[in-house]
Design a protein around this motif. Structure first.
Motif, PDB file in Angstrom:
ATOM      1  N   VAL A  15       0.845  -1.197   0.000  1.00  0.00           N
ATOM      2  CA  VAL A  15       0.000   0.000   0.000  1.00  0.00           C
ATOM      3  C   VAL A  15       0.882   1.249   0.000  1.00  0.00           C
ATOM      4  O   VAL A  15       0.634   2.195  -0.758  1.00  0.00           O
ATOM      5  N   LEU A  16       1.919   1.251   0.831  1.00  0.00           N
ATOM      6  CA  LEU A  16       2.834   2.392   0.871  1.00  0.00           C
ATOM      7  C   LEU A  16       3.590   2.540  -0.445  1.00  0.00           C
ATOM      8  O   LEU A  16       3.790   3.652  -0.936  1.00  0.00           O
ATOM      9  N   LYS A  17       4.018   1.430  -1.009  1.00  0.00           N
ATOM     10  CA  LYS A  17       4.719   1.478  -2.293  1.00  0.00           C
ATOM     11  C   LYS A  17       3.798   2.071  -3.363  1.00  0.00           C
ATOM     12  O   LYS A  17       4.221   2.920  -4.150  1.00  0.00           O
ATOM     13  N   ALA A  63       4.499  10.162  -6.932  1.00  0.00           N
ATOM     14  CA  ALA A  63       5.553  10.430  -7.906  1.00  0.00           C
ATOM     15  C   ALA A  63       5.003  10.521  -9.330  1.00  0.00           C
ATOM     16  O   ALA A  63       5.760  10.520 -10.293  1.00  0.00           O
ATOM     17  N   GLY A  64       3.670  10.590  -9.443  1.00  0.00           N
ATOM     18  CA  GLY A  64       3.067  10.761 -10.760  1.00  0.00           C
ATOM     19  C   GLY A  64       2.588   9.487 -11.414  1.00  0.00           C
ATOM     20  O   GLY A  64       2.120   9.511 -12.550  1.00  0.00           O
ATOM     21  N   GLY A  65       2.692   8.376 -10.717  1.00  0.00           N
ATOM     22  CA  GLY A  65       2.254   7.100 -11.285  1.00  0.00           C
ATOM     23  C   GLY A  65       0.768   6.864 -11.097  1.00  0.00           C
ATOM     24  O   GLY A  65       0.038   7.714 -10.587  1.00  0.00           O
ATOM     25  N   GLU A  66       0.343   5.705 -11.478  1.00  0.00           N
ATOM     26  CA  GLU A  66      -1.063   5.313 -11.367  1.00  0.00           C
ATOM     27  C   GLU A  66      -1.116   3.901 -10.806  1.00  0.00           C
ATOM     28  O   GLU A  66      -0.308   3.050 -11.189  1.00  0.00           O
TER      29      GLU A  66
END
Length: 105
Positions: free
Chosen positions: A50-52, A59-62
């Motif tokens: 969950v933290l990852k 950081a802009g990911g999805e």
């Protein structure tokens, strides 16, 4: 990296929080978000993915989240309520004081 890390090693900092956010964080800790003895605390391994995922989003990911088994509905409702209340409290205090009382949940 932002200026939050101290290259000289760990140190304590004072952070002003809205009381609702502090209560939310304490409740999350009580429910097992961190485990271990003082001096050797660690994030509960179940929360690592969950933290990852959170870090990737920040950081802009999805990411995509799937609940495999629902938790206790009373505790889920309590945490949802605490998060909403902490956000509202922080916003109210920030507007009244003109300062940031870290933030929303």
């Amino acid at each position: 990296m932002s200026g939050y890390a101290d290259i000289h090693g760990p140190s304590a900092v004072n952070v002003t929080l809205a009381s609702g956010l502090g209560a939310y964080l304490m409740r999350v800790q009580e429910l097992g978000a961190v485990e271990g003895a003082e001096g050797s605390l660690a994030v509960n391994p179940v929360l690592e993915p969950v933290l990852k995922a959170l870090h990737h989003v920040l950081a802009g990911g999805e990411v995509e989240v799937h609940l495999l088994r629902r938790g206790n509905p009373d505790i889920v409702a309590e945490l949802d309520h605490r998060a909403t209340q902490a956000t509202q409290e922080a916003n109210t205090l920030n507007k009244a004081a003109g300062v940031s009382l870290t933030a929303t949940v």
